[in-house]
Design a protein around this motif. Structure first.
Motif, PDB file in Angstrom:
ATOM      1  N   ASP A 171       0.824  -1.202   0.000  1.00  0.00           N
ATOM      2  CA  ASP A 171       0.000   0.000   0.000  1.00  0.00           C
ATOM      3  C   ASP A 171       0.868   1.267   0.000  1.00  0.00           C
ATOM      4  N   ILE A 172       0.620   2.169  -0.931  1.00  0.00           N
ATOM      5  CA  ILE A 172       1.440   3.371  -1.084  1.00  0.00           C
ATOM      6  C   ILE A 172       1.347   4.279   0.140  1.00  0.00           C
ATOM      7  N   LYS A 178       3.404   2.807   2.857  1.00  0.00           N
ATOM      8  CA  LYS A 178       4.829   3.000   2.581  1.00  0.00           C
ATOM      9  C   LYS A 178       5.255   4.431   2.891  1.00  0.00           C
ATOM     10  N   ASN A 179       4.404   5.398   2.535  1.00  0.00           N
ATOM     11  CA  ASN A 179       4.737   6.798   2.800  1.00  0.00           C
ATOM     12  C   ASN A 179       4.789   7.089   4.302  1.00  0.00           C
TER      13      ASN A 179
END
Length: 416
Positions: free
Chosen positions: A199-200, A203-204
């Motif tokens: 999941d972006i 990750k961020n």
């Protein structure tokens, strides 16, 4: 594209073949090789039939190369996958003393996120919240060669290190730094998460946390060191964050499955999880009623060796309940489905084991074989001992579809 499959432990099969919800023979071999390296040799996680297999005894998540399998327990009575995940998180929370309450953030993501992502999201939100208040700093002892005296000179090491060097002094000093064991543990948990989630947004969040912890080193730590981290008044605000970090570092396995193929997993044995969960609730109920619950009690033995007169075959019932230090009930948990008068439901060896408990604990009146409730409530077997009309072995079930129901069922079993 990563293949994702979600199944219920012991209830749903995965079929061998090609397709988004199937596993190829090569993938099955990779899975078998990985499990051989990550679970104990005397345990079995797979039940393989012709052209299909299912997971038994273990729940959690396992990911190898391009496929991920999430295994959840069959808990809810209405086949509600979302509810099963919620209860699994609650069981893990109670058994690991971590805060995984189903708040809005978890509830809204529970259907689209796997187990690791849900736990990681909770950890990162808690971590960022505390780091935004300021990193924890502590005095760290350092020993190094420097150009000016700082702290105290370590003369023996100075002579050894600087015998042929000029201009440096080997010193020991304390530095007020955020590069301490607590922050190192937080950073290691973030690093472990970063390569395990897709999941972006997640990750961020992980990268944001790593940026805040930029000055912190990331040397690996042993499980013993991680387990023994203690908090004080200065850093107790990180208590829940630390428990989540420990949970991630101690349970997220990362092993080679075969050759260059990589995998990771977070798996939990359901027999152990069920036993610990029930034990925690029974201890809570007993404490409220001035009773005492002892888990894995070891006071009694089955036999005495005639050669050396030593006790043999230690009996270890899951839960012994006492009133004024006198045992009156034993509960032994079994993670499997049970049906009234079905020979496949309970093993004869389990009944013999309960009989041994009933005889060894002279003052105990009831020995309970406790199973999860997976359907409508029924009347289950109850046996009276032939030579003692006051001792009973009984089969009982407990609902797991909500914490409240579990507590209510256990309360009736203990006090009715």
């Amino acid at each position: 594209m990563n293949k994702y499959i979600c199944v219920k432990e012991a209830f749903e099969y995965i079929y061998i073949g090609h397709g988004q919800k199937k596993i190829s023979l090569d993938e099955l071999r990779d899975l078998q090789e990985y499990l051989e390296k990550t679970i104990p040799a005397n345990k079995n996680a797979l039940d393989i039939k012709h052209n299909k297999f299912r997971f038994i005894n273990y729940v959690g998540i396992i990911s190898i190369n391009n496929f991920t399998i999430e295994i959840i327990p069959k808990i809810s009575l209405s086949n509600d996958e979302k509810q099963d995940k919620k209860i699994l998180l609650d069981m893990l929370s109670k058994c690991s003393d971590i805060e995984l309450s189903i708040d809005n953030s978890i509830d809204s993501n529970i259907e689209k996120c796997n187990l690791i992502e849900l736990i990681a999201n909770k950890y990162l939100d808690s971590l960022i919240k505390e780091l935004n208040k300021g990193n924890f700093h502590d005095y760290i002892n350092k020993e190094e060669n420097i150009k000016v005296v700082r702290g105290k000179i370590m003369f023996n090491k100075h002579i050894k290190k600087n015998n042929f060097k000029k201009g440096k002094i080997f010193c020991s000093y304390d530095e007020y730094s955020d590069d301490n064991l607590l922050n190192q543990t937080f950073k290691l948990a973030c690093i472990k998460i970063l390569n395990k989630v897709q999941d972006i947004k997640l990750k961020n969040k992980t990268k944001k946390s790593l940026s805040i912890l930029g000055n912190v080193s990331n040397e690996s730590k042993s499980n013993e060191i991680i387990n023994n981290i203690k908090l004080n008044n200065q850093n107790k605000r990180f208590s829940n964050v630390l428990q989540l970090a420990k949970f991630i570092l101690l349970n997220l396995a990362n092993e080679n499955s075969s050759g260059s193929k990589n995998g990771f997993s977070m798996l939990f044995e359901m027999n152990d999880l069920f036993e610990k969960y029930i034990g925690k609730i029974v201890q809570m109920l007993c404490c409220k009623n001035n009773k005492k619950a002892i888990t894995q009690d070891k006071r009694n033995y089955l036999l005495i060796d005639t050669k050396n007169n030593k006790k043999s075959f230690n009996l270890k019932p899951d839960i012994v309940i006492e009133d004024n230090n006198i045992p009156f009930m034993i509960i032994d948990t079994k993670w499997k489905a049970v049906e009234y008068n079905s020979k496949s439901s309970y093993q004869v060896s389990d009944i013999y084991q309960m009989y041994a408990y009933a005889n060894a604990y002279k003052q105990v009146k009831k020995v309970i074989l406790l199973y999860p409730s997976l359907g409508e409530e029924k009347e289950y077997p109850s046996w009276k001992l032939i030579n003692d009309d006051n001792k009973f072995i009984e089969v009982k079930t407990v609902r797991l579809d909500s914490y409240k129901n579990t507590v209510n069922d256990l309360e009736k079993i203990i006090y009715d």
